[in-house]
Structure formats: structure tokens, C-alpha cells
Design a protein around this motif. Structure first.
Motif, PDB file in Angstrom:
ATOM      1  N   ASP A 105     -20.058  11.279  22.802  1.00  0.00           N
ATOM      2  CA  ASP A 105     -18.774  10.621  23.051  1.00  0.00           C
ATOM      3  C   ASP A 105     -18.918   9.103  22.937  1.00  0.00           C
ATOM      4  OD1 ASP A 105     -17.565  13.071  23.585  1.00  0.00           O
ATOM      5  OD2 ASP A 105     -18.039  12.967  25.720  1.00  0.00           O
ATOM      6  N   LEU A 106     -18.036   8.532  22.146  1.00  0.00           N
ATOM      7  CA  LEU A 106     -18.004   7.066  22.014  1.00  0.00           C
ATOM      8  C   LEU A 106     -16.622   6.581  22.451  1.00  0.00           C
ATOM      9  CD1 LEU A 106     -18.742   4.217  21.041  1.00  0.00           C
ATOM     10  CD2 LEU A 106     -18.305   4.977  18.688  1.00  0.00           C
ATOM     11  N   TYR A 107     -16.622   5.739  23.476  1.00  0.00           N
ATOM     12  CA  TYR A 107     -15.376   5.178  23.996  1.00  0.00           C
ATOM     13  C   TYR A 107     -15.329   3.694  23.684  1.00  0.00           C
ATOM     14  CZ  TYR A 107     -15.285   9.489  26.707  1.00  0.00           C
ATOM     15  OH  TYR A 107     -15.290  10.814  27.082  1.00  0.00           O
ATOM     16  N   VAL A 108     -14.160   3.231  23.253  1.00  0.00           N
ATOM     17  CA  VAL A 108     -13.987   1.831  22.878  1.00  0.00           C
ATOM     18  C   VAL A 108     -13.085   1.145  23.908  1.00  0.00           C
ATOM     19  CG1 VAL A 108     -13.076   0.295  21.090  1.00  0.00           C
ATOM     20  CG2 VAL A 108     -14.251   2.417  20.430  1.00  0.00           C
ATOM     21  N   VAL A 109     -13.524   0.004  24.406  1.00  0.00           N
ATOM     22  CA  VAL A 109     -12.717  -0.748  25.376  1.00  0.00           C
ATOM     23  C   VAL A 109     -11.534  -1.384  24.631  1.00  0.00           C
ATOM     24  CG1 VAL A 109     -12.671  -2.679  27.013  1.00  0.00           C
ATOM     25  CG2 VAL A 109     -14.758  -1.286  26.780  1.00  0.00           C
ATOM     26  N   ILE A 110     -10.331  -1.097  25.113  1.00  0.00           N
ATOM     27  CA  ILE A 110      -9.135  -1.668  24.467  1.00  0.00           C
ATOM     28  C   ILE A 110      -8.675  -2.930  25.192  1.00  0.00           C
ATOM     29  CG2 ILE A 110      -6.722  -1.253  23.803  1.00  0.00           C
ATOM     30  CD1 ILE A 110      -8.793   0.430  22.226  1.00  0.00           C
ATOM     31  N   THR A 111      -8.603  -2.868  26.513  1.00  0.00           N
ATOM     32  CA  THR A 111      -8.250  -4.039  27.322  1.00  0.00           C
ATOM     33  C   THR A 111      -8.742  -3.754  28.739  1.00  0.00           C
ATOM     34  OG1 THR A 111      -6.420  -5.430  28.126  1.00  0.00           O
ATOM     35  CG2 THR A 111      -5.879  -3.145  27.655  1.00  0.00           C
ATOM     36  N   MET A 112      -8.926  -4.822  29.545  1.00  0.00           N
ATOM     37  CA  MET A 112      -9.630  -4.625  30.819  1.00  0.00           C
ATOM     38  C   MET A 112      -8.719  -4.735  32.036  1.00  0.00           C
ATOM     39  SD  MET A 112     -13.399  -6.131  29.994  1.00  0.00           S
ATOM     40  CE  MET A 112     -14.112  -5.298  31.412  1.00  0.00           C
ATOM     41  N   SER A 113      -9.212  -4.195  33.165  1.00  0.00           N
ATOM     42  CA  SER A 113      -8.354  -3.943  34.325  1.00  0.00           C
ATOM     43  C   SER A 113      -8.205  -5.102  35.302  1.00  0.00           C
ATOM     44  CB  SER A 113      -8.918  -2.746  35.098  1.00  0.00           C
ATOM     45  OG  SER A 113     -10.212  -3.047  35.591  1.00  0.00           O
ATOM     46  N   HIS A 114      -9.093  -6.084  35.245  1.00  0.00           N
ATOM     47  CA  HIS A 114      -9.067  -7.127  36.279  1.00  0.00           C
ATOM     48  C   HIS A 114      -7.956  -8.149  35.981  1.00  0.00           C
ATOM     49  CE1 HIS A 114     -11.561  -8.413  32.969  1.00  0.00           C
ATOM     50  NE2 HIS A 114     -11.545  -9.656  33.391  1.00  0.00           N
ATOM     51  N   PRO A 115      -7.623  -9.005  36.967  1.00  0.00           N
ATOM     52  CA  PRO A 115      -6.578  -9.999  36.736  1.00  0.00           C
ATOM     53  C   PRO A 115      -6.900 -10.850  35.501  1.00  0.00           C
ATOM     54  CG  PRO A 115      -7.147  -9.911  39.065  1.00  0.00           C
ATOM     55  CD  PRO A 115      -8.140  -9.035  38.353  1.00  0.00           C
ATOM     56  N   PHE A 121      -7.850  -9.611  24.569  1.00  0.00           N
ATOM     57  CA  PHE A 121      -7.953  -8.318  23.895  1.00  0.00           C
ATOM     58  C   PHE A 121      -6.714  -8.075  23.035  1.00  0.00           C
ATOM     59  CE2 PHE A 121     -10.954  -8.141  27.271  1.00  0.00           C
ATOM     60  CZ  PHE A 121     -11.954  -7.273  26.855  1.00  0.00           C
ATOM     61  N   ASN A 122      -6.937  -7.536  21.848  1.00  0.00           N
ATOM     62  CA  ASN A 122      -5.822  -7.246  20.952  1.00  0.00           C
ATOM     63  C   ASN A 122      -5.604  -5.729  20.923  1.00  0.00           C
ATOM     64  OD1 ASN A 122      -4.278  -6.603  18.652  1.00  0.00           O
ATOM     65  ND2 ASN A 122      -4.759  -8.594  17.768  1.00  0.00           N
ATOM     66  N   ILE A 123      -4.634  -5.278  21.697  1.00  0.00           N
ATOM     67  CA  ILE A 123      -4.448  -3.833  21.892  1.00  0.00           C
ATOM     68  C   ILE A 123      -4.217  -3.108  20.560  1.00  0.00           C
ATOM     69  CG2 ILE A 123      -2.899  -2.095  22.903  1.00  0.00           C
ATOM     70  CD1 ILE A 123      -2.673  -3.825  25.380  1.00  0.00           C
ATOM     71  N   GLU A 124      -3.317  -3.649  19.729  1.00  0.00           N
ATOM     72  CA  GLU A 124      -2.994  -2.965  18.461  1.00  0.00           C
ATOM     73  C   GLU A 124      -4.234  -2.850  17.577  1.00  0.00           C
ATOM     74  OE1 GLU A 124      -1.058  -5.310  19.762  1.00  0.00           O
ATOM     75  OE2 GLU A 124       0.711  -4.101  20.247  1.00  0.00           O
ATOM     76  N   GLU A 125      -4.916  -3.986  17.381  1.00  0.00           N
ATOM     77  CA  GLU A 125      -6.071  -3.972  16.471  1.00  0.00           C
ATOM     78  C   GLU A 125      -7.201  -3.104  16.992  1.00  0.00           C
ATOM     79  OE1 GLU A 125      -7.693  -7.228  14.475  1.00  0.00           O
ATOM     80  OE2 GLU A 125      -5.808  -8.337  14.386  1.00  0.00           O
ATOM     81  N   PHE A 126      -7.448  -3.159  18.305  1.00  0.00           N
ATOM     82  CA  PHE A 126      -8.568  -2.396  18.854  1.00  0.00           C
ATOM     83  C   PHE A 126      -8.273  -0.893  18.820  1.00  0.00           C
ATOM     84  CE2 PHE A 126     -10.342  -6.145  21.612  1.00  0.00           C
ATOM     85  CZ  PHE A 126     -10.615  -6.845  20.446  1.00  0.00           C
ATOM     86  N   CYS A 127      -7.001  -0.519  19.043  1.00  0.00           N
ATOM     87  CA  CYS A 127      -6.655   0.910  18.956  1.00  0.00           C
ATOM     88  C   CYS A 127      -6.832   1.390  17.527  1.00  0.00           C
ATOM     89  CB  CYS A 127      -5.215   1.152  19.417  1.00  0.00           C
ATOM     90  SG  CYS A 127      -5.027   1.053  21.207  1.00  0.00           S
ATOM     91  N   SER A 128      -6.413   0.571  16.572  1.00  0.00           N
ATOM     92  CA  SER A 128      -6.546   1.004  15.185  1.00  0.00           C
ATOM     93  C   SER A 128      -8.020   1.106  14.785  1.00  0.00           C
ATOM     94  CB  SER A 128      -5.679   0.088  14.301  1.00  0.00           C
ATOM     95  OG  SER A 128      -6.402  -0.515  13.333  1.00  0.00           O
ATOM     96  N   PRO A 145      -0.345   0.258  34.006  1.00  0.00           N
ATOM     97  CA  PRO A 145       0.112   1.491  33.359  1.00  0.00           C
ATOM     98  C   PRO A 145       0.909   1.232  32.075  1.00  0.00           C
ATOM     99  CG  PRO A 145       0.486   1.602  35.727  1.00  0.00           C
ATOM    100  CD  PRO A 145       0.027   0.203  35.441  1.00  0.00           C
ATOM    101  N   ASP A 146       1.625   0.103  32.014  1.00  0.00           N
ATOM    102  CA  ASP A 146       2.391  -0.186  30.783  1.00  0.00           C
ATOM    103  C   ASP A 146       1.467  -0.308  29.578  1.00  0.00           C
ATOM    104  OD1 ASP A 146       4.598  -0.213  32.309  1.00  0.00           O
ATOM    105  OD2 ASP A 146       4.967  -2.379  32.190  1.00  0.00           O
ATOM    106  N   ASP A 147       0.274  -0.855  29.814  1.00  0.00           N
ATOM    107  CA  ASP A 147      -0.703  -0.948  28.715  1.00  0.00           C
ATOM    108  C   ASP A 147      -1.189   0.444  28.319  1.00  0.00           C
ATOM    109  OD1 ASP A 147      -0.521  -3.657  28.457  1.00  0.00           O
ATOM    110  OD2 ASP A 147      -2.474  -4.123  29.357  1.00  0.00           O
ATOM    111  N   ILE A 148      -1.319   1.337  29.291  1.00  0.00           N
ATOM    112  CA  ILE A 148      -1.755   2.708  28.959  1.00  0.00           C
ATOM    113  C   ILE A 148      -0.684   3.385  28.096  1.00  0.00           C
ATOM    114  CG2 ILE A 148      -2.405   4.979  29.860  1.00  0.00           C
ATOM    115  CD1 ILE A 148      -3.440   3.636  32.363  1.00  0.00           C
TER     116      ILE A 148
END
Ligand code: BMP
Length: 210
Positions: A105-115, A121-128, A145-148
Motif C-alpha cells: 500500500d502506498l498512500y500519498v499525503v494530499i494536505t495536512m491536519s494541523h493549523p 499543498f495543492n489538493i488538485e495536483e496532488f490528487c491527480s 472535512p470540507d477538504d476530505i
């Protein structure tokens, strides 16, 4: 129902960490191990815990392809079932991990949880990118949750694992409703007086419409 809970085992005492891992293992789908534990216990702790649980090595790997490959080889040889990597070094770095063992399993960090953790982080580019390199899944924050929701729309049916439930303020029900597959809980479990009770609670404090 299969557990939707991943334990983040950042306990740094190796003996206590192994004992917590054993007692919570009936309630968790996987155990995530990060640098704090491996730096105190050595990579052997991954091998020990892998004997009774799936282990994700959360080393947020972020290097050139050759170094990423060497890290992935060490982690998988130690018995881990998965690894977490950063997206920003780009597709070649991620592919070099993928190529070590496509069954892992390989998981890629899309964006992080802390303040302000989403600032760079670029959500669109990292998801693609995660889709392009054939990732198993992605890491997205239970604290937003909105980011999820956004990530779920972009990654289709890739697995989403979400840290930030408990001490960081995230809530299991909201996280799963937003589209996550697994919630990740660390301190809420391993710092509790009764880690197995806490794990049991975190593994059942939500409902899922199937
Ligand atoms: P805790 O439940 O104690 O806050 O632990 C969360 C775990 O998830 C930690 O291991 C942390 O390194 C990791 N994590 C996170 O909290 N936010 C992220 O965005 C990515 C993470 O890997």
C-alpha cells in the motif's frame, strides 16, 4: 463490521508501544508507525508488530527517486504492508516507491491536519498525481472535512485515511461522512489510561449507511 480505525502509535517507549499494539489490535484495521517510535525502537518494531497487524510506515517519504526506493525497500523488507509518501517531489519519486512492490500500500499525503497545514499543498495536483502513479490511497485531514469532500471527488475510489480525530479536534462521524475510509487516532488511544477501551470506543462511535 470491519474496523475503520487506524492506530497512530507514536508512543516512544518500545515496550509500552508493543504492549499497546497487541492490546488494541483486535479493534484496529492497521497500525501506523511514525519516526518517533522507529527512532527509539529501531525498524525491528515494524517487524514485531507486523506479526499480528498490518503496519503502515508513516515516513512521509520525500526524496529523489533512488533514495525513496531505498527507504521503501527497507520498510517492506521489515514487514510493513504500506508506506506514506509526500507528493511534492513529483511523479518519479512516487513511482520509484510504487515499483519496489506494487502489491504494497502506498498512500500519498494530499494536505495536512494541523493549523495552516494546508497552506503549501495543492489538493488538485496532488490528487491527480496519486491517481497517475497508481497509489493505493491518500492522506487527508479529519480536522477539515470540507477538504476530505473535495479529495473524495478528485480521487474516485482510492482509499482515504484521515488523521486528526481526537486530540486535534476531528470527529470520526464527520470524517467518514465526508468520504474517508479510515480514521487515524493516536494520542486519543495510546495516551489513554485504557488504550484497548479507547480503541474500542473509537472503532464504534459512528454509524455507516452502506
Ligand atoms: P494524534 O491522533 O495523536 O494527533 O496523531 C495523529 C497522527 O497522524 C500522527 O502520527 C501524525 O504524525 C499523523 N498525521 C497528522 O496528524 N496529520 C497529517 O496531516 C498527517 C499525518 O500523518
Amino acid at each position: 463490521m470491519a474496523s475503520r480505525l487506524v492506530l497512530a502509535l507514536d508512543e516512544t517507549d518500545p515496550v509500552r508501544a508493543l504492549s499497546i499494539a497487541r492490546e488494541v489490535s483486535p479493534f484496529v484495521a492497521k497500525i501506523k508507525i511514525n519516526y518517533p517510535l522507529v527512532l527509539s525502537a529501531g525498524l525491528e518494531i515494524v517487524t514485531e508488530i507486523s506479526k499480528f497487524s498490518n503496519v503502515i510506515c508513516d515516513f512521509k517519504v520525500a526524496d529523489i527517486p533512488n533514495t525513496n526506493r531505498l527507504i521503501a525497500e527497507a520498510v517492506f523488507n521489515a514487514g510493513a504492508s504500506g508506506i506514506i509518501a509526500h507528493a511534492f517531489p513529483g511523479p518519479e519519486s512516487l513511482k520509484s516507491i510504487r515499483d519496489v512492490d506494487p502489491e504494497k500500500d502506498l498512500y500519498v499525503v494530499i494536505t495536512m491536519s494541523h493549523p495552516k497545514g494546508g497552506q503549501f499543498f495543492n489538493i488538485e495536483e496532488f490528487c491527480s498525481l496519486a491517481l497517475e502513479i497508481g497509489a493505493t490511497g491518500v492522506v487527508a485531514p479529519a480536522t477539515r472535512p470540507d477538504d476530505i469532500v473535495k479529495v473524495r471527488k478528485l480521487v474516485g475510489n482510492l482509499e482515504i485515511i484521515s488523521p486528526g480525530v481526537g486530540v486535534q479536534g476531528g470527529n470520526s462521524q464527520e470524517t467518514l461522512n465526508a468520504g474517508a475510509d479510515f480514521v487515524i487516532v493516536g494520542r486519543g488511544i495510546y495516551l489513554s489510561d485504557n488504550p484497548s477501551e479507547a480503541a474500542k470506543k473509537y472503532s464504534t462511535d459512528f454509524t455507516i449507511d452502506d
